[in-house]
Motif scaffolding. Structure first.
Motif, mmCIF file in Angstrom:
data_model
loop_
_atom_site.group_PDB
_atom_site.id
_atom_site.type_symbol
_atom_site.label_atom_id
_atom_site.label_comp_id
_atom_site.label_asym_id
_atom_site.label_seq_id
_atom_site.Cartn_x
_atom_site.Cartn_y
_atom_site.Cartn_z
ATOM 1 N N ILE A 65 -17.891 17.691 37.153
ATOM 2 C CA ILE A 65 -17.241 16.470 37.645
ATOM 3 C C ILE A 65 -16.168 16.751 38.691
ATOM 4 O O ILE A 65 -15.797 15.853 39.448
ATOM 5 N N GLY A 66 -15.653 17.983 38.739
ATOM 6 C CA GLY A 66 -14.639 18.298 39.729
ATOM 7 C C GLY A 66 -14.400 19.788 39.829
ATOM 8 O O GLY A 66 -14.599 20.526 38.866
ATOM 9 N N GLU A 67 -13.941 20.205 41.032
ATOM 10 C CA GLU A 67 -13.722 21.634 41.240
ATOM 11 C C GLU A 67 -12.797 21.833 42.425
ATOM 12 O O GLU A 67 -12.780 21.020 43.351
ATOM 13 N N GLY A 68 -12.032 22.916 42.385
ATOM 14 C CA GLY A 68 -11.165 23.240 43.501
ATOM 15 C C GLY A 68 -10.130 24.279 43.124
ATOM 16 O O GLY A 68 -10.399 25.155 42.293
ATOM 17 N N THR A 69 -8.938 24.155 43.734
ATOM 18 C CA THR A 69 -7.866 25.108 43.468
ATOM 19 C C THR A 69 -6.578 24.364 43.124
ATOM 20 O O THR A 69 -6.372 23.217 43.515
ATOM 21 N N HIS A 70 -5.738 25.058 42.376
ATOM 22 C CA HIS A 70 -4.441 24.505 41.984
ATOM 23 C C HIS A 70 -3.416 25.634 41.998
ATOM 24 O O HIS A 70 -3.679 26.721 41.497
ATOM 25 N N ASP A 71 -2.258 25.363 42.603
ATOM 26 C CA ASP A 71 -1.166 26.333 42.681
ATOM 27 C C ASP A 71 0.008 25.843 41.851
ATOM 28 O O ASP A 71 0.332 24.647 41.864
ATOM 29 N N ARG A 72 0.666 26.783 41.161
ATOM 30 C CA ARG A 72 1.848 26.470 40.357
ATOM 31 C C ARG A 72 2.952 27.452 40.703
ATOM 32 O O ARG A 72 2.694 28.623 40.977
ATOM 33 N N ALA A 73 4.180 26.951 40.684
ATOM 34 C CA ALA A 73 5.361 27.783 40.900
ATOM 35 C C ALA A 73 6.088 27.952 39.578
ATOM 36 O O ALA A 73 6.309 26.978 38.848
ATOM 37 N N ILE A 74 6.459 29.171 39.274
ATOM 38 C CA ILE A 74 7.204 29.452 38.042
ATOM 39 C C ILE A 74 8.675 29.161 38.305
ATOM 40 O O ILE A 74 9.234 29.579 39.327
ATOM 41 N N VAL A 75 9.277 28.418 37.396
ATOM 42 C CA VAL A 75 10.684 28.051 37.541
ATOM 43 C C VAL A 75 11.434 28.350 36.250
ATOM 44 O O VAL A 75 10.843 28.422 35.176
ATOM 45 N N ARG A 76 12.738 28.508 36.403
ATOM 46 C CA ARG A 76 13.629 28.588 35.243
ATOM 47 C C ARG A 76 14.200 27.193 35.074
ATOM 48 O O ARG A 76 14.804 26.653 36.001
ATOM 49 N N TRP A 77 13.999 26.607 33.913
ATOM 50 C CA TRP A 77 14.440 25.233 33.674
ATOM 51 C C TRP A 77 15.954 25.103 33.806
ATOM 52 O O TRP A 77 16.447 24.076 34.275
ATOM 53 N N ASP A 78 16.712 26.143 33.444
ATOM 54 C CA ASP A 78 18.177 26.044 33.530
ATOM 55 C C ASP A 78 18.672 26.006 34.977
ATOM 56 O O ASP A 78 19.816 25.623 35.237
ATOM 57 N N ARG A 79 17.836 26.375 35.918
ATOM 58 C CA ARG A 79 18.185 26.273 37.338
ATOM 59 C C ARG A 79 17.612 24.994 37.948
ATOM 60 O O ARG A 79 18.241 24.377 38.809
ATOM 61 N N PHE A 80 16.420 24.623 37.528
ATOM 62 C CA PHE A 80 15.723 23.470 38.101
ATOM 63 C C PHE A 80 16.353 22.150 37.672
ATOM 64 O O PHE A 80 16.599 21.267 38.492
ATOM 65 N N THR A 81 16.630 22.008 36.393
ATOM 66 C CA THR A 81 17.105 20.737 35.838
ATOM 67 C C THR A 81 18.421 20.265 36.477
ATOM 68 O O THR A 81 18.529 19.090 36.841
ATOM 69 N N PRO A 82 19.414 21.121 36.655
ATOM 70 C CA PRO A 82 20.648 20.644 37.293
ATOM 71 C C PRO A 82 20.414 20.126 38.725
ATOM 72 O O PRO A 82 21.064 19.174 39.152
ATOM 73 N N LYS A 83 19.496 20.747 39.461
ATOM 74 C CA LYS A 83 19.203 20.289 40.822
ATOM 75 C C LYS A 83 18.616 18.878 40.808
ATOM 76 O O LYS A 83 18.944 18.053 41.671
ATOM 77 N N ILE A 84 17.768 18.593 39.843
ATOM 78 C CA ILE A 84 17.166 17.260 39.749
ATOM 79 C C ILE A 84 18.215 16.239 39.343
ATOM 80 O O ILE A 84 18.242 15.110 39.853
ATOM 81 N N LYS A 85 19.096 16.606 38.438
ATOM 82 C CA LYS A 85 20.178 15.694 38.044
ATOM 83 C C LYS A 85 21.081 15.389 39.234
ATOM 84 O O LYS A 85 21.509 14.249 39.428
ATOM 85 N N GLU A 86 21.360 16.415 40.043
ATOM 86 C CA GLU A 86 22.182 16.221 41.231
ATOM 87 C C GLU A 86 21.491 15.269 42.212
ATOM 88 O O GLU A 86 22.109 14.377 42.791
ATOM 89 N N LYS A 87 20.205 15.450 42.392
ATOM 90 C CA LYS A 87 19.448 14.573 43.281
ATOM 91 C C LYS A 87 19.436 13.139 42.764
ATOM 92 O O LYS A 87 19.643 12.190 43.521
ATOM 93 N N ALA A 88 19.228 12.972 41.472
ATOM 94 C CA ALA A 88 19.190 11.633 40.884
ATOM 95 C C ALA A 88 20.524 10.912 41.044
ATOM 96 O O ALA A 88 20.561 9.682 41.175
ATOM 97 N N ALA A 89 21.594 11.665 41.048
ATOM 98 C CA ALA A 89 22.924 11.072 41.202
ATOM 99 C C ALA A 89 23.119 10.480 42.600
ATOM 100 O O ALA A 89 24.043 9.678 42.799
ATOM 101 N N LYS A 90 22.274 10.847 43.541
ATOM 102 C CA LYS A 90 22.383 10.346 44.913
ATOM 103 C C LYS A 90 21.637 9.039 45.132
ATOM 104 O O LYS A 90 21.645 8.512 46.248
ATOM 105 N N ILE A 91 20.999 8.518 44.104
ATOM 106 C CA ILE A 91 20.234 7.276 44.244
ATOM 107 C C ILE A 91 21.188 6.144 44.620
ATOM 108 O O ILE A 91 22.201 5.940 43.981
ATOM 109 N N ARG A 92 20.806 5.429 45.669
ATOM 110 C CA ARG A 92 21.582 4.257 46.089
ATOM 111 C C ARG A 92 20.839 3.020 45.647
ATOM 112 O O ARG A 92 19.706 2.811 46.021
ATOM 113 N N ARG A 93 21.496 2.192 44.902
ATOM 114 C CA ARG A 93 20.858 0.943 44.424
ATOM 115 C C ARG A 93 21.615 -0.247 44.932
ATOM 116 O O ARG A 93 22.754 -0.329 45.056
#
Length: 141
Positions: A113-141
């Motif tokens: 039903i499907g075929e191809g390629t997929h790439d993944r990047a290994i991350v450390r959650w303790d480094r990634f999560t704070p960056k996302i929280k910082e980005k979310a704090a920039k949301i303008r509503r």
């Protein structure tokens, strides 16, 4: 990441398609999607392929590590009705630092039903999560 994941490593992952994984459920807010046949959605197939790769990588990650999808190039070539099992076959095809590439192949109980390629990047959650929280704090509503 541990040095245990090698090019050529394989993994298999199966999932039975439910009504919740059909095209009308992909974006129920969209009348166009809701009008389409209730077959396994391409978006959910891609997600299943990612899940299979995540599962394949799990034993090779260090504590506190995870992976994020960073590339996908697949074709969806046949429809699958709810109730059918889909099996994804994963092969590690490249290791490049913190990036892992896979060949992915999905088959239902009848055909490819499907075929191809997929790439993944290994991350450390303790480094990634704070960056996302910082980005979310920039949301303008």
């Amino acid at each position: 990441m541990k040095d245990t994941l090698k090019v050529g490593a394989t993994h298999r992952f199966s999932f039975t398609v439910t009504d919740a994984k059909t095209v009308p459920q992909l974006y129920p807010e969209s009348p166009d999607f809701c009008a389409m046949p209730a077959v396994f959605a391409t978006g959910f197939m891609v997600g299943l392929m990612e899940w299979a790769c995540v599962d394949a990588m799990k034993p090779h990650l260090d504590d506190g590590e995870g992976s994020l999808g960073v590339g996908i190039n697949v074709n969806h070539v046949a429809a699958t009705p709810p109730g059918m099992m889909v099996t994804v076959y994963v092969t590690c095809i490249k290791l490049d630092g913190r990036r892992v590439s896979f060949h992915v192949r999905a088959e239902d109980e009848v055909e490819l039903i499907g075929e191809g390629t997929h790439d993944r990047a290994i991350v450390r959650w303790d480094r990634f999560t704070p960056k996302i929280k910082e980005k979310a704090a920039k949301i303008r509503r």
